[in-house]
Design a protein around this motif. Sequence first.
Motif, short mmCIF file in Angstrom:
data_model
loop_
_atom_site.label_atom_id
_atom_site.label_comp_id
_atom_site.label_asym_id
_atom_site.label_seq_id
_atom_site.Cartn_x
_atom_site.Cartn_y
_atom_site.Cartn_z
N ILE A 172 50.40 40.96 37.94
CA ILE A 172 49.47 40.37 36.70
C ILE A 172 48.13 40.84 36.80
O ILE A 172 47.63 41.51 35.76
N GLN A 173 47.54 41.11 38.03
CA GLN A 173 46.34 41.64 38.30
C GLN A 173 46.40 43.18 37.79
O GLN A 173 45.07 43.48 37.16
N ASP A 174 47.36 43.93 38.03
CA ASP A 174 47.41 45.11 37.69
C ASP A 174 47.71 45.27 36.01
O ASP A 174 47.13 46.37 35.39
N VAL A 175 47.97 44.34 35.51
CA VAL A 175 48.27 44.53 33.84
C VAL A 175 46.85 43.84 33.19
O VAL A 175 46.74 44.20 31.73
N ALA A 176 46.11 43.13 33.76
CA ALA A 176 44.82 42.60 33.30
C ALA A 176 43.98 43.60 32.71
O ALA A 176 43.68 44.66 33.38
N ASP A 177 43.29 43.23 31.51
CA ASP A 177 42.04 44.10 31.22
C ASP A 177 40.65 43.81 32.06
O ASP A 177 39.81 44.43 31.95
N TYR A 178 40.85 42.38 32.54
CA TYR A 178 39.48 41.95 33.40
C TYR A 178 39.99 40.96 34.51
O TYR A 178 40.81 40.16 34.25
N ILE A 179 39.56 41.35 35.76
CA ILE A 179 40.15 40.37 36.85
C ILE A 179 38.53 40.04 37.39
O ILE A 179 37.52 40.85 37.58
N GLY A 180 38.55 38.64 37.63
CA GLY A 180 37.10 38.10 38.08
C GLY A 180 37.32 36.71 38.82
O GLY A 180 38.45 36.32 38.82
N ASP A 181 36.10 36.58 39.11
CA ASP A 181 36.11 35.04 39.72
C ASP A 181 35.67 34.08 38.54
O ASP A 181 35.78 34.51 37.28
N SER A 182 35.45 32.93 38.69
CA SER A 182 35.44 31.70 37.61
C SER A 182 34.07 31.96 36.63
O SER A 182 34.36 31.84 35.62
N GLY A 228 31.51 33.06 50.66
CA GLY A 228 31.08 33.13 48.98
C GLY A 228 32.22 33.11 48.10
O GLY A 228 33.46 32.91 48.52
N SER A 229 31.93 33.30 46.83
CA SER A 229 33.09 33.36 45.81
C SER A 229 33.86 34.35 46.12
O SER A 229 33.91 35.20 46.89
N THR A 230 35.12 34.39 45.34
CA THR A 230 36.09 35.38 45.55
C THR A 230 35.28 36.95 45.18
O THR A 230 35.73 37.58 45.96
N THR A 231 34.50 37.11 44.12
CA THR A 231 33.79 38.17 43.90
C THR A 231 33.02 38.62 45.09
O THR A 231 33.00 39.82 45.66
N GLU A 232 32.01 37.79 45.52
CA GLU A 232 31.31 37.94 46.65
C GLU A 232 32.02 38.33 47.82
O GLU A 232 31.61 39.16 48.57
N ILE A 233 33.20 37.80 48.13
CA ILE A 233 33.92 38.05 49.25
C ILE A 233 34.46 39.56 49.03
O ILE A 233 34.39 40.23 50.07
N LEU A 234 35.03 39.74 48.05
CA LEU A 234 35.49 41.29 47.48
C LEU A 234 34.42 42.09 47.94
O LEU A 234 34.38 43.25 48.56
#
Length: 335
Positions: A51-61, A233-239
């Motif tokens: 699902i992440q691979d077909v997404a146009d945008y992947i992100g945190d909340s 941190g949030s998911t984006t911050e951890i990444l």
Amino acid sequence: MNILEATKNLEKKGFMDMTVSPTLDLFAEIEKLKKEKNAIILAHYYQEADIQDVADYIGDSLGLAQQAAQTDADMIVFAGVHFMAETAKILNPNKKVVLPDLHAGCSLADSAPTEAFRNFKEAHPNHIVISYINCTAEIKALSDIICTSSNAKKIVESIPENQPIIFAPDKNLGAFINKQTGRNMLLWNGSCMVHEIFSLEKILKLKQAYPEAKILAHPECEEIILKEADFIGSTTEILNFAKKDEATQFIVATEAGILHQMEKDSPQKKFIPAPPNNACACNDCPYMKLNTLEKLYLCMKYEKPEILMEEELRLAARKPIIRMLEISKASGLIK
Ligand code: 13P
Ligand code: SF4
């Protein structure tokens, strides 16, 4: 099931339960549907890899809410959980918002039932309410400002120090922000089942086996885990941290779906999911993982299940989200 039966059973099943040929190239079909319907797929990092691979945008909340507020697509396909799709609908009343599985809920959102929360709020009339975005539209409508894990500190700091605050529904994030800001917010007693399952003992054992590894944790984790973390941190911050930091081994205390992007970003580094306190795969969010590529395809094709909302509720829930987006923009967290 035929289309009539699948529609009739939609609420019970949570998705259009129709047979999909195993020979169908779902990736290609989803791309076709995106173009045909001018649809955008927004996915959270906890979604399965396909699902992440077909997404146009992947992100945190926060990123997802901002994308939902900005998109000019006609249909938003929300690959996440119900409160996230609801947020997209609140911001886009004229767009169609679909979710692959309507039963993709959230234990944290469930931990704040509307009536109990309304009573709690009424018992503390001099408090303002800051709610974490992981809550229902009804709780948002009872809130003054929404926050996410990436902007919670800034949102709380934007409130005068002498103003009493109720923070809901996540007591762990609330306690973490209290510590960071020196505030004494009144915390609603809610939590996320996925982030509360990590075993301190097993994490410390892992740390002995990988002494160089840094521990990364989401603030929805309990304080005993956060105390051991090198970064919170949030998911984006951890990444972002994992990508930029010089360490090559990380123990990751958040939902395991995030490892997909970590491994894509830094294939040379080792990412070890923090173990839960039993043998199950409990650091997989059971709600997030209800969405599958097949259900995503079906919801795009049939434009169901759709998120619908009463206008009065939508308008009341919109206000605190807009406040959050405005504060986040003013403080440079989003553009
Ligand atoms: P963030 O992606 O905002 O860090 O949220 C984590 C989460 O638990 C979402 O359900
Ligand atoms: Fe809710 Fe926790 Fe799942 Fe996030 S990981 S959707 S907070 S249950």
